[in-house]
Structure formats: structure tokens, C-alpha cells
Motif scaffolding. Structure first.
Motif, short mmCIF file in Angstrom:
data_model
loop_
_atom_site.label_atom_id
_atom_site.label_comp_id
_atom_site.label_asym_id
_atom_site.label_seq_id
_atom_site.Cartn_x
_atom_site.Cartn_y
_atom_site.Cartn_z
N HIS A 90 0.87 -1.18 0.00
CA HIS A 90 0.00 0.00 0.00
C HIS A 90 0.90 1.23 0.00
CE1 HIS A 90 -3.36 -2.65 1.06
NE2 HIS A 90 -2.48 -3.27 1.80
N TYR A 91 0.68 2.16 -0.92
CA TYR A 91 1.62 3.26 -1.14
C TYR A 91 0.88 4.49 -1.65
CZ TYR A 91 0.62 1.99 -5.89
OH TYR A 91 -0.05 1.74 -7.04
N GLU A 92 1.55 5.63 -1.58
CA GLU A 92 1.10 6.84 -2.26
C GLU A 92 2.02 7.13 -3.45
OE1 GLU A 92 0.28 10.25 0.22
OE2 GLU A 92 -0.63 8.96 1.75
N ALA A 93 3.32 6.96 -3.27
CA ALA A 93 4.29 7.10 -4.36
C ALA A 93 5.13 5.83 -4.37
CB ALA A 93 5.18 8.32 -4.13
N LEU A 94 5.30 5.23 -5.54
CA LEU A 94 5.94 3.93 -5.64
C LEU A 94 7.00 3.91 -6.73
CD1 LEU A 94 5.98 0.85 -4.94
CD2 LEU A 94 4.22 0.57 -6.69
N THR A 95 8.16 3.34 -6.41
CA THR A 95 9.21 3.07 -7.38
C THR A 95 9.62 1.62 -7.21
OG1 THR A 95 10.02 5.34 -7.22
CG2 THR A 95 11.50 3.72 -8.21
N VAL A 96 9.60 0.86 -8.31
CA VAL A 96 10.02 -0.54 -8.27
C VAL A 96 11.10 -0.73 -9.33
CG1 VAL A 96 9.30 -2.95 -8.55
CG2 VAL A 96 7.71 -1.29 -7.56
N GLU A 97 12.28 -1.14 -8.90
CA GLU A 97 13.36 -1.38 -9.84
C GLU A 97 13.14 -2.70 -10.58
OE1 GLU A 97 17.20 0.93 -7.96
OE2 GLU A 97 17.16 -1.24 -7.89
N GLN A 98 13.59 -2.74 -11.81
CA GLN A 98 13.49 -3.96 -12.59
C GLN A 98 14.29 -5.06 -11.90
OE1 GLN A 98 14.66 -3.46 -16.64
NE2 GLN A 98 14.32 -5.59 -17.17
N GLY A 99 13.66 -6.22 -11.73
CA GLY A 99 14.31 -7.36 -11.07
C GLY A 99 13.78 -7.61 -9.67
N ALA A 100 13.06 -6.66 -9.09
CA ALA A 100 12.46 -6.88 -7.78
C ALA A 100 11.36 -7.92 -7.90
CB ALA A 100 11.88 -5.58 -7.24
N ALA A 101 11.18 -8.74 -6.84
CA ALA A 101 10.16 -9.78 -6.85
C ALA A 101 9.08 -9.42 -5.82
CB ALA A 101 10.78 -11.13 -6.51
N VAL A 102 7.84 -9.32 -6.29
CA VAL A 102 6.73 -9.00 -5.40
C VAL A 102 5.61 -10.01 -5.62
CG1 VAL A 102 5.00 -7.28 -4.73
CG2 VAL A 102 7.29 -6.55 -5.40
N GLN A 103 5.24 -10.72 -4.56
CA GLN A 103 4.10 -11.64 -4.58
C GLN A 103 3.04 -11.03 -3.68
OE1 GLN A 103 3.63 -14.54 -6.30
NE2 GLN A 103 5.55 -14.05 -7.33
N GLY A 104 2.10 -10.32 -4.27
CA GLY A 104 1.06 -9.65 -3.51
C GLY A 104 0.39 -8.63 -4.39
N ARG A 105 -0.51 -7.88 -3.81
CA ARG A 105 -1.25 -6.86 -4.55
C ARG A 105 -0.69 -5.49 -4.26
NH1 ARG A 105 -7.04 -8.31 -2.42
NH2 ARG A 105 -5.74 -8.57 -0.62
N PHE A 106 -0.68 -4.64 -5.30
CA PHE A 106 -0.33 -3.24 -5.15
C PHE A 106 -1.63 -2.46 -5.04
CE2 PHE A 106 4.17 -3.01 -5.81
CZ PHE A 106 4.48 -4.16 -6.52
N ALA A 107 -1.71 -1.57 -4.07
CA ALA A 107 -2.91 -0.75 -3.91
C ALA A 107 -2.50 0.63 -3.42
CB ALA A 107 -3.87 -1.38 -2.91
#
Length: 167
Positions: A90-107
Motif C-alpha cells: 500500500h503506497y502513495e508514491a511507488l518506485t520498483v526497480e526492474q528485477g524486484a520480486a513481489v508476490q502480492g497486490r499493489f494498492a
């Protein structure tokens, strides 16, 4: 467990050889290189790439490079390429670098807590808790790809009702 004073330059560091079992609360920046088994609530979190957090993370700003097993709530969130996240984000401003692994929902986080009588606000804000993917695309005047005959009618009515939003 670190509780900082009102000093703006203070921070707390948990080294790579430190394991904490229990919740952590800090009013300043917290830098974690070790292992935490519990919830973290702090003003700012910096997580090293070798660290592991098992629990919920709540911070104004967070920069994650290690493993997090739990949900994350942050106003400004940076997920680095070495990070592995297993939980909702859960975020207001989000940066995700290429290669990061996320198992879940972004909201996206709501600026204010959701209200029970908020359905009338769904058209003005796509970040309300009751907004779904189909209502978000309708709010933007975009018709989801569909093979039924009603798609032309939906597209025409959506763009007619939302034309003023583009000017």
C-alpha cells in the motif's frame, strides 16, 4: 527497540548479526541489516539487501532491498532490484526497480480512511477502497476489451460522460 527524541539527525541501526523477535517502533529513521520477526512502525525505513523482515511494515518512507514477508504501508516506497516482497503493498508514491520480486497486490493508499457511504465518490477518485478494475477503466473513459456487441455502446457512453475530464 529504538525510540528517538525530537533530534532530526538521529537514526537507529540493527546490524547484520542482530535478530529481533517482537515489534519495533521508532520515531526517526531505522536502518535494518539483520532479521526482524515482528511488526515495524517507523518514520523512515532503510532495509539492507541481506536482511529479512517477517511482519507488517508501516513507514512514511521505505527503501527495501531485502526480504519482507508481510504487508507494507508507506507514503513513499522504493523497492530495489534485490528485494523480495511476499505481501500486499500500500503506497502513495511507488518506485520498483526492474528485477524486484513481489508476490502480492499493489494498492494506492487513500489520503483519508475509506467511508462506508463512499460509492458516490468512486467516479471522482480511482483510489477509493471500493474501486475495482472495471470501474477504474470506466472512470478513465477506457472500455475493457470485449467481444460482446455492447462494447461500442459502452465506449461511446464512457467517452461522452468523461469528455470534460480530458480538457
Amino acid at each position: 527497540m529504538a525510540k528517538g527524541g525530537s533530534s532530526s539527525g538521529s537514526f537507529s541501526v540493527l546490524g547484520a548479526d542482530v535478530t529481533i523477535t517482537g515489534n519495533i517502533s521508532a520515531t526517526t529513521e531505522l536502518h535494518i541489516d539483520g532479521t526482524v520477526e515482528g511488526d515495524i512502525d517507523c518514520a523512515s525505513l532503510v532495509q539492507g539487501d541481506g536482511s529479512q523482515i517477517t511482519g507488517e511494515v508501516t513507514a512514511e518512507t521505505a527503501r527495501l532491498a531485502g526480504r519482507v514477508d508481510g504487508s507494507i504501508h508507506a507514503r513513499e516506497l522504493v523497492i530495489l532490484r534485490s528485494a523480495t516482497i511476499n505481501g500486499d503493498v500500500h503506497y502513495e508514491a511507488l518506485t520498483v526497480e526492474q528485477g524486484a520480486a513481489v508476490q502480492g497486490r499493489f494498492a494506492p493508499r487513500d489520503a483519508a480512511p475509506p467511508k462506508a457511504s463512499a460509492p458516490s465518490n468512486t467516479a471522482s477518485s480511482s483510489t477509493t477502497g471500493s474501486a475495482t478494475s472495471s470501474s477504474t477503466t470506466a472512470d478513465l473513459g477506457i472500455s475493457p476489451f470485449s467481444s460482446d456487441n455492447d462494447s461500442d455502446t459502452d465506449r461511446a457512453s464512457a467517452s461522452a460522460s468523461n469528455t470534460s475530464n480530458y480538457y
